[in-house]
Design an enzyme around this catalytic site. Structure first.
Site, PDB file in Angstrom:
ATOM      1  N   ASP A 206      24.758 -41.864 -21.135  1.00 43.60           N
ATOM      2  CA  ASP A 206      25.122 -40.806 -22.064  1.00 43.60           C
ATOM      3  C   ASP A 206      25.486 -41.545 -23.352  1.00 43.60           C
ATOM      4  O   ASP A 206      26.527 -42.196 -23.425  1.00 43.60           O
ATOM      5  CB  ASP A 206      26.328 -40.027 -21.518  1.00 43.60           C
ATOM      6  N   HIS A 207      24.613 -41.457 -24.364  1.00 40.60           N
ATOM      7  CA  HIS A 207      24.769 -42.320 -25.534  1.00 40.60           C
ATOM      8  C   HIS A 207      26.120 -42.119 -26.225  1.00 40.60           C
ATOM      9  O   HIS A 207      26.574 -42.957 -26.979  1.00 40.60           O
ATOM     10  CB  HIS A 207      23.627 -42.090 -26.526  1.00 40.60           C
ATOM     11  N   HIS A 269      29.601 -34.708 -22.786  1.00 41.90           N
ATOM     12  CA  HIS A 269      30.398 -35.283 -23.872  1.00 41.90           C
ATOM     13  C   HIS A 269      31.868 -34.837 -23.828  1.00 41.90           C
ATOM     14  O   HIS A 269      32.781 -35.658 -23.905  1.00 41.90           O
ATOM     15  CB  HIS A 269      29.847 -34.865 -25.238  1.00 41.90           C
TER      16      HIS A 269
END
Ligand code: NAP
Length: 520
Positions: A206-207, A269
């Site tokens: 998950d960048h 996120h």
């Protein structure tokens, strides 16, 4: 004075002002990276420019290979041309000839079909030619699965049937989000992955976790002794997390219209930010110590039943509006979106973490598209002092707020009250702030999120990657919301104009508890 922390010498304050900074150079072993979907959007926008940047920045070893794997017919030379164009278009580095020369000779291409076993045999042969033995006597091979999720089963099957998961090569596999679309599909995806790879070979990327300021949350909390004693229900009134985007869905209608805001941002996120800000101190910085603490947070989030979801969550979809002076279209007018779509683009919610530290402290979360500006912030709102000594004379009584700014203008702000100069007794709010760019000017290089994560994967460090139980625990938090929202329908969509902070009910969620949303 006692040396009270084992292994930590007493501070030498004469030297403490200039802490020694670990050199940025990292010793990476020779590796081969196979990018499945090496011609696709993610590869062109992010992966290939980042790999070039790492090479230009001297972070890659002398011996490495990058193999693009995709269905279209291309020679190595033609693929290099595609890579060069992608680096020029999307990268930050100028493609100088000497640098490009050094990088491009490591790049090659395998044309194949994900569901065709011969394609994997071809890949096996290519790997045998290219993979180099490292100092541990192994041949490190990394598979980056930059492909839409429905291709994953074919790829696991192909790799496994041609002995490309375990055996001659020391392999790791990098899987892009989304990790399933609900708990059930996530379990199935993990089952398929687990049939071919061990958990320590799997890197769920998950960048967002590669962002410097996201990582700094842990450092800030656990490397400074002044805040952590206050970091609990005794001193904190509530916490807010905002992940706001001013953009619409761009060219992602196909994915977004079936996913919606909860799957796109909340499941990953927002819950990641929540866990970093609320977790207990890990017993060390190793991957599993941190991931253990994150999972505990997800598991202690109070279960939300239908009634709770109806009362304490807010869903929205943007209509037409104005952002930055420009007229923008409604969600239902976006290319690729059905005119009656009920997909939510805004989410707000109050949650509780039912553990000793946080019992009774509300966490207010919100995210949405086409909001007035792009900003990600976590704000910790402290309780008012127990006695308001100045209450009769002070008109302004604002609580202390600590703001962790993730983007833009990354930094930390502490909002405090001071006496306003003069003969009266006025309390005046001021900010103590730290801004990465201004305060560390010249000293800092902000790595791109993929830069850090790719290097970690090359090193074999899983700290910033999600673990199977973490993914499933996150779905268990959001699945009930998605299901209840689907059951309830969305008769009032669109219910917020673009360029506003979402539906009025999001403001109401806090107002009725005597609070309000803040962006600092
Ligand atoms: N795009 C982004 O910025 C972004 C950001 C975050 C996460 N992601 C995730 O990253 C993943 C990839 O997204 P993407 O946007 O890059 O996808 P994409 O543009 O559709 O790329 C698909 C790739 O797969 C190849 N391909 C398709 N069918 C194939 C087949 N049958 N056999 C072999 N190769 C085949 C295509 O090559 P050919 O064209 O040569 O067939 C292409 O290289 C998705 O899971 C997405 O959610 C994307």
């Amino acid at each position: 004075m006692a040396d009270d922390i084992p292994g930590v010498p007493l501070a030498d304050y004469s030297a403490s002002r200039s802490c020694e900074i670990t050199p940025d150079r990292i010793d990476i072993e020779p590796f081969t990276m196979v990018i499945f979907g090496g011609t696709g959007d993610l590869s062109q926008r992010k992966l290939l420019p980042t790999l070039f940047h790492l090479c230009a920045d001297q972070n890659l070893p002398d011996e490495f290979s990058i193999i693009g794997f995709a269905s279209s017919d291309r020679t190595d030379e033609e693929y290099r041309e595609l890579v060069r164009e992608a680096v020029e278009k999307y990268g930050n580095d100028s493609v100088k000839s000497e640098c490009w020369e050094r990088f491009s000779r490591h790049v090659c291409y395998v044309s194949g079909q994900f569901n065709n076993v011969d394609s994997y045999r071809k890949l096996f042969t290519r790997l045998q030619e290219l993979a180099k033995v490292n100092r541990k006597g192994a041949k490190d091979v990394l598979y980056y699965l930059a492909v839409p999720p429905h291709f994953l089963p074919d790829i696991f099957q192909g790799l496994s049937s041609c002995r490309l998961c375990k055996g001659e090569f020391d392999t790791r596999v990098i899987v892009e989000k989304p990790f399933g679309s609900d708990m059930e599909t996530a379990i199935e995806l993990n089952r398929l992955l687990g049939a071919s790879f061990d958990e320590n070979q799997i890197y769920r990327i998950d960048h967002y976790l590669g962002k410097e300021t996201v990582q700094n949350i842990l450092f800030f909390r656990f490397a400074n002794s002044i805040f952590e004693p206050l970091w609990n229900r005794r001193y904190i009134d509530h916490v807010q997390i905002t992940v706001a985007e001013s953009l619409g869905i761009e060219n992602r209608a196909r994915f977004y219209d079936s996913a919606g805001v909860v799957r796109d941002i909340v499941q990953n996120h927002i819950l990641q930010l929540l866990s970093l800000v609320s977790m207990e101190p890990p017993i060390g910085f190793e991957a599993d110590y941190i991931r253990n603490e994150k999972v505990k947070v997800y598991r202690t989030i109070r279960k939300m039943d239908e009634e709770y979801i109806d009362r304490f969550t807010v869903k929205g979809q943007y209509g037409r509006g104005v952002i930055g002076g420009d007229d923008v279209a409604a969600y239902r007018e976006e290319k690729g979106v059905a005119s009656g779509s009920t997909t939510p683009t805004f989410f707000a919610c109050k949650i509780y973490i039912d553990n000793w530290r946080w019992a009774g402290v509300p966490f207010y979360l919100r995210t949405g598209k086409r909001l007035p500006k792009r900003v990600t912030e976590i704000s910790i709102h402290f309780k008012q002092p127990p006695l308001m000594l100045f209450s009769s004379a002070c008109k302004v009584r604002e609580p202390n707020v600590l703001v962790l700014r993730v983007q833009p203008q990354e930094g930390i702000v502490l909002h405090i009250g001071v006496k306003h100069p003069g003969i009266g007794n006025q309390l005046y709010p001021v900010n103590m702030s730290f801004n990465y760019e201004e305060d560390l000017q010249g000293d800092v290089h902000f790595p791109l999120p993929y830069e850090r994560l790719l290097l970690d994967c090359m090193k074999g460090d899983q700290t910033l990657f999600a673990r199977q139980d973490g993914i499933e625990a996150m779905w268990s938090v959001v699945d009930p919301i998605i299901q209840q929202w689907e059951r309830a329908g969305a008769p009032d969509f669109p219910n917020y104009p673009s360029g506003t902070w979402g539906p009025g009910s999001a403001e109401e969620l806090l107002h009725r508890e005597g609070r309000q949303w803040h962006i600092w």
